[in-house]
Design a protein around this motif. Structure first.
Motif, PDB file in Angstrom:
ATOM      1  N   SER A 102       0.859  -1.186   0.000  1.00  0.00           N
ATOM      2  CA  SER A 102       0.000   0.000   0.000  1.00  0.00           C
ATOM      3  C   SER A 102       0.897   1.238   0.000  1.00  0.00           C
ATOM      4  O   SER A 102       2.077   1.149   0.328  1.00  0.00           O
ATOM      5  CB  SER A 102      -0.896   0.001   1.234  1.00  0.00           C
ATOM      6  N   PRO A 103       0.330   2.400  -0.339  1.00  0.00           N
ATOM      7  CA  PRO A 103       1.154   3.617  -0.352  1.00  0.00           C
ATOM      8  C   PRO A 103       1.545   4.022   1.069  1.00  0.00           C
ATOM      9  O   PRO A 103       0.902   3.609   2.041  1.00  0.00           O
ATOM     10  CB  PRO A 103       0.238   4.658  -0.988  1.00  0.00           C
ATOM     11  N   PRO A 104       2.584   4.858   1.194  1.00  0.00           N
ATOM     12  CA  PRO A 104       2.963   5.334   2.528  1.00  0.00           C
ATOM     13  C   PRO A 104       1.801   6.097   3.168  1.00  0.00           C
ATOM     14  O   PRO A 104       0.971   6.686   2.470  1.00  0.00           O
ATOM     15  CB  PRO A 104       4.143   6.274   2.262  1.00  0.00           C
ATOM     16  N   GLU A 105       1.758   6.120   4.481  1.00  0.00           N
ATOM     17  CA  GLU A 105       0.649   6.770   5.186  1.00  0.00           C
ATOM     18  C   GLU A 105       0.577   8.266   4.883  1.00  0.00           C
ATOM     19  O   GLU A 105      -0.505   8.834   4.821  1.00  0.00           O
ATOM     20  CB  GLU A 105       0.773   6.544   6.695  1.00  0.00           C
ATOM     21  N   ASP A 106       1.708   8.909   4.719  1.00  0.00           N
ATOM     22  CA  ASP A 106       1.721  10.353   4.506  1.00  0.00           C
ATOM     23  C   ASP A 106       1.945  10.723   3.032  1.00  0.00           C
ATOM     24  O   ASP A 106       2.522  11.760   2.730  1.00  0.00           O
ATOM     25  CB  ASP A 106       2.790  10.995   5.371  1.00  0.00           C
ATOM     26  N   ASN A 108       0.083  11.991   0.854  1.00  0.00           N
ATOM     27  CA  ASN A 108      -0.554  13.206   0.367  1.00  0.00           C
ATOM     28  C   ASN A 108      -0.311  14.420   1.267  1.00  0.00           C
ATOM     29  O   ASN A 108      -1.075  15.375   1.244  1.00  0.00           O
ATOM     30  CB  ASN A 108      -2.052  12.983   0.188  1.00  0.00           C
ATOM     31  N   LYS A 109       0.737  14.385   2.042  1.00  0.00           N
ATOM     32  CA  LYS A 109       1.040  15.529   2.905  1.00  0.00           C
ATOM     33  C   LYS A 109       1.500  16.702   2.037  1.00  0.00           C
ATOM     34  O   LYS A 109       1.982  16.514   0.910  1.00  0.00           O
ATOM     35  CB  LYS A 109       2.101  15.165   3.939  1.00  0.00           C
ATOM     36  N   PRO A 110       1.366  17.943   2.539  1.00  0.00           N
ATOM     37  CA  PRO A 110       1.770  19.111   1.751  1.00  0.00           C
ATOM     38  C   PRO A 110       3.270  19.088   1.448  1.00  0.00           C
ATOM     39  O   PRO A 110       4.070  18.537   2.197  1.00  0.00           O
ATOM     40  CB  PRO A 110       1.428  20.292   2.670  1.00  0.00           C
ATOM     41  N   LEU A 111       3.614  19.716   0.333  1.00  0.00           N
ATOM     42  CA  LEU A 111       5.013  19.814  -0.049  1.00  0.00           C
ATOM     43  C   LEU A 111       5.758  20.743   0.913  1.00  0.00           C
ATOM     44  O   LEU A 111       5.145  21.612   1.530  1.00  0.00           O
ATOM     45  CB  LEU A 111       5.133  20.364  -1.475  1.00  0.00           C
ATOM     46  N   PRO A 112       7.078  20.579   1.036  1.00  0.00           N
ATOM     47  CA  PRO A 112       7.846  21.487   1.893  1.00  0.00           C
ATOM     48  C   PRO A 112       7.706  22.935   1.402  1.00  0.00           C
ATOM     49  O   PRO A 112       7.482  23.188   0.220  1.00  0.00           O
ATOM     50  CB  PRO A 112       9.289  21.005   1.736  1.00  0.00           C
ATOM     51  N   GLY A 113       7.879  23.879   2.308  1.00  0.00           N
ATOM     52  CA  GLY A 113       7.706  25.296   1.992  1.00  0.00           C
ATOM     53  C   GLY A 113       8.577  25.775   0.853  1.00  0.00           C
ATOM     54  O   GLY A 113       8.117  26.501  -0.035  1.00  0.00           O
ATOM     55  N   TRP A 114       9.854  25.381   0.841  1.00  0.00           N
ATOM     56  CA  TRP A 114      10.760  25.827  -0.219  1.00  0.00           C
ATOM     57  C   TRP A 114      10.295  25.359  -1.588  1.00  0.00           C
ATOM     58  O   TRP A 114      10.428  26.048  -2.585  1.00  0.00           O
ATOM     59  CB  TRP A 114      12.197  25.373   0.056  1.00  0.00           C
ATOM     60  N   MET A 115       9.696  24.151  -1.637  1.00  0.00           N
ATOM     61  CA  MET A 115       9.224  23.608  -2.906  1.00  0.00           C
ATOM     62  C   MET A 115       7.964  24.343  -3.365  1.00  0.00           C
ATOM     63  O   MET A 115       7.782  24.610  -4.555  1.00  0.00           O
ATOM     64  CB  MET A 115       8.957  22.105  -2.779  1.00  0.00           C
ATOM     65  N   GLN A 116       7.098  24.705  -2.424  1.00  0.00           N
ATOM     66  CA  GLN A 116       5.903  25.465  -2.766  1.00  0.00           C
ATOM     67  C   GLN A 116       6.277  26.843  -3.312  1.00  0.00           C
ATOM     68  O   GLN A 116       5.653  27.342  -4.245  1.00  0.00           O
ATOM     69  CB  GLN A 116       4.992  25.595  -1.546  1.00  0.00           C
ATOM     70  N   GLU A 117       7.305  27.470  -2.737  1.00  0.00           N
ATOM     71  CA  GLU A 117       7.774  28.771  -3.215  1.00  0.00           C
ATOM     72  C   GLU A 117       8.325  28.658  -4.639  1.00  0.00           C
ATOM     73  O   GLU A 117       8.063  29.512  -5.481  1.00  0.00           O
ATOM     74  CB  GLU A 117       8.849  29.345  -2.279  1.00  0.00           C
ATOM     75  N   GLU A 118       9.097  27.619  -4.899  1.00  0.00           N
ATOM     76  CA  GLU A 118       9.642  27.418  -6.247  1.00  0.00           C
ATOM     77  C   GLU A 118       8.531  27.153  -7.262  1.00  0.00           C
ATOM     78  O   GLU A 118       8.616  27.583  -8.405  1.00  0.00           O
ATOM     79  CB  GLU A 118      10.633  26.256  -6.264  1.00  0.00           C
ATOM     80  N   TYR A 119       7.481  26.458  -6.824  1.00  0.00           N
ATOM     81  CA  TYR A 119       6.381  26.117  -7.727  1.00  0.00           C
ATOM     82  C   TYR A 119       5.648  27.365  -8.200  1.00  0.00           C
ATOM     83  O   TYR A 119       5.188  27.425  -9.332  1.00  0.00           O
ATOM     84  CB  TYR A 119       5.408  25.156  -7.032  1.00  0.00           C
TER      85      TYR A 119
END
Length: 146
Positions: A102-106, A108-119
């Protein structure tokens, strides 16, 4: 007792989905025997490989398409099954990784902040905003990667 024709018998073959269009077999044979193909084989395998099976498959495919030759179909399916088995062999024999159940429990957790800024300034984000607003320019060209 009625006799079944070769067409009726082979159309019920559960492995018919393995058979590719005849043009694919001809193209594979042509690629395999080309200078570029030979150079690639030498670079990857250290020597050239035997391309005769692609030629036999192309001939069998044509015999099946034109004459509904049941033996040609069986030979073609057997060749495809052998090719598929060879391709999956390293995957099956892999004892380094354990496959997940099965997939890992987490997952669908949010991406790290630095990655969200780059996105926010990425091409993907800009196109996403453009599509959501309905300002999509149709240039009429599509790229297909095979």
């Amino acid at each position: 007792m009625e006799e079944t024709t070769a067409t009726e018998k082979t159309d019920e073959n559960p492995f018919m989905w393995l058979v590719r269009p005849c043009s694919i077999y001809k193209e594979e044979y042509s690629d395999c025997t080309s200078i570029k193909g030979r150079f690639h084989q030498y670079f990857i395998h250290g020597s050239t490989i035997d391309c005769a099976q692609w030629g036999r498959d192309a001939d069998n495919c044509v015999r099946w398409e034109e004459n509904k030759d049941a033996k040609a179909l069986e030979s073609l399916i057997e060749s495809e099954r052998n090719r598929r088995t060879g391709r999956l062999e390293t995957y099956i024999k892999n004892d380094v990784m354990t496959l997940r159940k099965s997939p890992p429990e987490d997952w669908n957790k949010p991406l790290p902040g630095w990655m969200q800024e780059e996105y926010k300034t990425s091409y993907l984000a800009l196109k996403s905003v453009e599509m959501k607003s309905g300002n999509v320019e149709d240039k009429g060209k599509l790229c297909t990667i095979l």
